[in-house]
Design a protein around this motif. Structure first.
Motif, short mmCIF file in Angstrom:
data_model
loop_
_atom_site.label_atom_id
_atom_site.label_comp_id
_atom_site.label_asym_id
_atom_site.label_seq_id
_atom_site.Cartn_x
_atom_site.Cartn_y
_atom_site.Cartn_z
N GLU A 135 0.84 -1.21 0.00
CA GLU A 135 0.00 0.00 0.00
C GLU A 135 0.87 1.25 0.00
O GLU A 135 0.62 2.20 -0.74
N PHE A 136 1.91 1.26 0.83
CA PHE A 136 2.83 2.39 0.88
C PHE A 136 3.49 2.63 -0.47
O PHE A 136 3.56 3.76 -0.96
N ILE A 137 3.98 1.55 -1.08
CA ILE A 137 4.66 1.63 -2.37
C ILE A 137 3.70 2.15 -3.44
O ILE A 137 4.04 3.04 -4.22
N TYR A 138 2.49 1.61 -3.47
CA TYR A 138 1.49 2.01 -4.46
C TYR A 138 1.08 3.48 -4.29
O TYR A 138 1.09 4.25 -5.26
N LYS A 139 0.74 3.86 -3.07
CA LYS A 139 0.24 5.23 -2.83
C LYS A 139 1.31 6.28 -3.05
O LYS A 139 0.99 7.44 -3.32
N ASN A 140 2.57 5.89 -2.94
CA ASN A 140 3.67 6.85 -3.14
C ASN A 140 4.31 6.73 -4.51
O ASN A 140 5.33 7.35 -4.77
N ASN A 141 3.70 5.89 -5.38
CA ASN A 141 4.17 5.74 -6.76
C ASN A 141 5.67 5.43 -6.82
O ASN A 141 6.41 6.00 -7.61
N ILE A 142 6.08 4.52 -5.96
CA ILE A 142 7.49 4.14 -5.89
C ILE A 142 7.78 3.11 -6.97
O ILE A 142 7.05 2.12 -7.11
N GLU B 84 12.92 0.11 -6.20
CA GLU B 84 12.87 0.70 -4.86
C GLU B 84 11.82 0.00 -4.01
O GLU B 84 12.03 -0.25 -2.81
N GLY B 85 10.69 -0.35 -4.62
CA GLY B 85 9.63 -1.04 -3.90
C GLY B 85 10.08 -2.41 -3.40
O GLY B 85 9.73 -2.81 -2.29
#
Length: 68
Positions: A23-30, A34-35
């Motif tokens: 969720e963090f990776i998706y919401k921050n467009n990483i 890096e993800g």
């Protein structure tokens, strides 16, 4: 919460987080590399041990090489 985040296949090493790595990776467009490093850093204590730290380092090394 996204319904699919309530389910984890193969353990609970992500579901214990307030914000799961995906969720963090998706919401921050990483980006992907890096993800992956973030994912392995988040789970190393509960799943793969120091091998997951080595995997995170490997992804960081790839990122460095791709950006030379």
């Amino acid at each position: 919460m996204v319904q699919s985040l309530k389910k984890q296949i193969g353990g609970n090493h992500y579901s214990k987080f307030v914000i799961q790595p995906s969720e963090f990776i998706y919401k921050n467009n990483i980006p992907f590399i890096e993800g992956c490093a973030i994912k392995y850093l988040c789970r190393w204590r509960d799943k793969g041990g120091t091998q997951d730290l080595d995997k995170a380092i490997h992804f960081i090394e790839m990122l460095k090489d791709f950006n030379k």
